[in-house]
Write an enzyme that holds these catalytic residues in place. Structure first.
Site, PDB file in Angstrom:
ATOM      1  N   ARG A 158      18.554  81.911  -7.579  1.00  0.00           N
ATOM      2  CA  ARG A 158      19.655  81.755  -8.537  1.00  0.00           C
ATOM      3  C   ARG A 158      20.693  80.747  -8.048  1.00  0.00           C
ATOM      4  O   ARG A 158      21.135  79.869  -8.798  1.00  0.00           O
ATOM      5  CB  ARG A 158      20.338  83.116  -8.743  1.00  0.00           C
ATOM      6  CG  ARG A 158      19.475  84.106  -9.479  1.00  0.00           C
ATOM      7  CD  ARG A 158      20.022  85.516  -9.293  1.00  0.00           C
ATOM      8  NE  ARG A 158      19.811  85.945  -7.923  1.00  0.00           N
ATOM      9  CZ  ARG A 158      19.226  87.101  -7.586  1.00  0.00           C
ATOM     10  NH1 ARG A 158      18.850  87.941  -8.506  1.00  0.00           N
ATOM     11  NH2 ARG A 158      19.053  87.417  -6.315  1.00  0.00           N
ATOM     12  N   ILE A 159      21.102  80.901  -6.777  1.00  0.00           N
ATOM     13  CA  ILE A 159      22.180  80.036  -6.278  1.00  0.00           C
ATOM     14  C   ILE A 159      21.677  78.602  -6.133  1.00  0.00           C
ATOM     15  O   ILE A 159      22.345  77.650  -6.547  1.00  0.00           O
ATOM     16  CB  ILE A 159      22.758  80.583  -4.951  1.00  0.00           C
ATOM     17  CG1 ILE A 159      23.384  81.967  -5.193  1.00  0.00           C
ATOM     18  CG2 ILE A 159      23.799  79.610  -4.388  1.00  0.00           C
ATOM     19  CD1 ILE A 159      23.806  82.714  -3.932  1.00  0.00           C
ATOM     20  N   ARG A 240      23.168  82.226   5.274  1.00  0.00           N
ATOM     21  CA  ARG A 240      23.433  83.092   6.417  1.00  0.00           C
ATOM     22  C   ARG A 240      23.343  82.230   7.672  1.00  0.00           C
ATOM     23  O   ARG A 240      22.438  81.385   7.809  1.00  0.00           O
ATOM     24  CB  ARG A 240      22.406  84.231   6.525  1.00  0.00           C
ATOM     25  CG  ARG A 240      22.619  85.389   5.565  1.00  0.00           C
ATOM     26  CD  ARG A 240      23.888  86.198   5.868  1.00  0.00           C
ATOM     27  NE  ARG A 240      24.078  87.302   4.928  1.00  0.00           N
ATOM     28  CZ  ARG A 240      24.757  87.212   3.782  1.00  0.00           C
ATOM     29  NH1 ARG A 240      25.324  86.070   3.422  1.00  0.00           N
ATOM     30  NH2 ARG A 240      24.894  88.265   3.012  1.00  0.00           N
ATOM     31  N   GLU A 269      28.775  85.224  13.554  1.00  0.00           N
ATOM     32  CA  GLU A 269      29.984  85.464  12.801  1.00  0.00           C
ATOM     33  C   GLU A 269      30.703  86.717  13.292  1.00  0.00           C
ATOM     34  O   GLU A 269      30.018  87.730  13.512  1.00  0.00           O
ATOM     35  CB  GLU A 269      29.551  85.688  11.335  1.00  0.00           C
ATOM     36  CG  GLU A 269      30.356  84.947  10.339  1.00  0.00           C
ATOM     37  CD  GLU A 269      29.683  84.967   8.978  1.00  0.00           C
ATOM     38  OE1 GLU A 269      28.763  84.160   8.757  1.00  0.00           O
ATOM     39  OE2 GLU A 269      30.084  85.806   8.170  1.00  0.00           O
ATOM     40  N   HIS A 287      33.253  82.061   5.497  1.00  0.00           N
ATOM     41  CA  HIS A 287      32.382  82.896   4.654  1.00  0.00           C
ATOM     42  C   HIS A 287      33.093  83.269   3.349  1.00  0.00           C
ATOM     43  O   HIS A 287      33.330  84.452   3.067  1.00  0.00           O
ATOM     44  CB  HIS A 287      31.897  84.138   5.409  1.00  0.00           C
ATOM     45  CG  HIS A 287      30.599  84.685   4.852  1.00  0.00           C
ATOM     46  ND1 HIS A 287      29.664  85.323   5.634  1.00  0.00           N
ATOM     47  CD2 HIS A 287      30.088  84.679   3.594  1.00  0.00           C
ATOM     48  CE1 HIS A 287      28.642  85.694   4.859  1.00  0.00           C
ATOM     49  NE2 HIS A 287      28.883  85.302   3.624  1.00  0.00           N
TER      50      HIS A 287
HETATM   51  C1  GLV Z   1      27.667  86.791   0.702  1.00  0.00           C
HETATM   52  O1  GLV Z   1      27.383  86.161   1.685  1.00  0.00           O
HETATM   53  C2  GLV Z   1      26.745  87.623   0.027  1.00  0.00           C
HETATM   54  O2  GLV Z   1      25.596  87.782   0.467  1.00  0.00           O
HETATM   55  O3  GLV Z   1      27.148  88.182  -1.002  1.00  0.00           O
HETATM   56  C1  GLV Z   2      20.817  84.755  -4.597  1.00  0.00           C
HETATM   57  O1  GLV Z   2      21.594  85.245  -5.405  1.00  0.00           O
HETATM   58  C2  GLV Z   2      19.849  83.736  -4.952  1.00  0.00           C
HETATM   59  O2  GLV Z   2      18.874  84.091  -5.622  1.00  0.00           O
HETATM   60  O3  GLV Z   2      20.064  82.581  -4.603  1.00  0.00           O
END
Ligand code: GLV
Ligand code: GLV
Length: 328
Positions: A158-159, A240, A269, A287
């Site tokens: 998604r991102i 991450r 972190e 973050h």
């Molecule tokens: C942030 O890093 C998350 O995973 O929501």
């Molecule tokens: C997380 O939300 C992803 O699918 O990138």
């Protein structure tokens, strides 16, 4: 009303989320304004049916063993590498996350970091604040173009897809690598090009990481991968920290193997490899990928919905990440 289900919340959330949780649950909230120490979680979890926790909480087998009544672990994050899934599965405890609601906010930050590192915005800000700006100059703080460049996205979930959309608005070409290729019609619709991992490393001007942290993505970017990148390329990490071997990254920056990087997440972190703090071609943020009021509020509502589904309605939660617990 019968007794409300008991829930432990490891850190205060934005006000709307708190109101909802307090209405539905007999809530114990970490009294400290800091990460709840593991020993305190083990202590407090013993009589709880629900746990609402953060990505900074290590929910390991010790916590899960101590929680004999626990039915759900609702993580206030999309990533859930902080939770020992096999221990949760063994006890048939539902684990949930907060997908979707933070996708756009995280993609916005990613673009912000690309622009910041390429156009030296943070350096420029310091330059002005420290009184060094003496007038327009042909060679002051020259950076790199963004339009026309290749953005290599690692992890096209998604991102990654939300970043790709934005990148087209900047006139970038988008390549991606993912262990699972998207259907060709989607690739065409999104104007994205699937490439091998090595090809992506070799050819991209910006590489942005959007994969979850798993055993197979741990140190995905290390010496060899950095050496395969262009000398003029930038690395962006909002996923991450441990996906990148931070020591190798420092070496690559020192040796000018790559041009720079922008990081929202760190391998250890909240500590940051000290050399990074000294480098000008590095942009560092703490973050904050999902840190918009809108996203964080929606994440809190989602945590609440998941807890209510399991503890009040006795249903499968909407954002389950381990649906296998419901099989048999
Ligand atoms: C942030 O890093 C998350 O995973 O929501
Ligand atoms: C997380 O939300 C992803 O699918 O990138």
């Amino acid at each position: 009303m019968p007794n409300k289900p008991r829930v432990l919340l490891t850190r205060r959330l934005p006000p709307d989320g708190m109101k909802l949780l307090e209405r539905q649950f007999d809530l114990e909230v970490n009294p400290l304004d800091e990460i709840m120490p593991g020993t305190m979680i083990v202590e407090s979890i013993q009589d709880k049916e629900g746990l609402a926790c953060l990505l900074t909480d290590d929910i390991d087998s010790k916590v899960i063993e101590a929680a004999s009544n626990l039915k759900i672990i609702a993580n206030y994050a999309v990533g859930y590498n902080n939770i020992d899934l096999s221990s949760a599965n063994a006890r048939k405890i539902a684990v949930t996350n907060t997908p979707d609601v933070l996708t756009e906010a995280t993609a916005d930050l990613t673009i912000g970091l690309i622009v910041s590192v390429a156009r030296r915005i943070v350096e420029g800000d310091k330059f002005v604040r420290t009184g060094r700006f003496k007038g327009w100059s042909p060679e002051l703080l020259l950076g790199s173009d963004i339009h026309g460049k290749i953005l290599g996205i690692v992890g096209m979930g998604r991102i990654g897809q939300a970043v790709a959309k934005r990148a087209h608005g900047f006139g970038m070409k988008v390549w991606y690598y993912d262990k699972k290729r998207l259907p060709e019609d989607i690739e065409q619709m999104m104007s994205i090009h699937f490439s091998g991992f090595t090809q992506l490393l070799n050819g991209s001007d910006f590489i942005s990481l959007h994969a979850p942290l798993t055993e197979s993505t741990h140190h995905l970017i290390s010496n060899r991968e950095l050496a395969a990148m262009k000398e003029t390329a930038y690395l962006i990490n909002v996923a991450r920290g441990a996906i990148v071997d931070e020591k190798s990254l420092v070496d690559a920056l020192k040796g000018r193997v790559i041009a720079g990087c922008a990081l929202d997440v760190y391998e250890h972190e909240p500590s940051v490899t000290p050399e990074l703090l000294q480098m000008h071609n590095v942009v560092l943020v703490p973050h904050i990928g999902s840190a918009s009021i809108e996203a964080r509020t929606k994440m809190a509502l989602m945590v609440c919905d998941n807890l209510v589904a399991v503890l009040v309605d006795g249903k499968r939660p909407p954002n389950i990440v381990n649906p296998e617990i419901y099989l048999q």
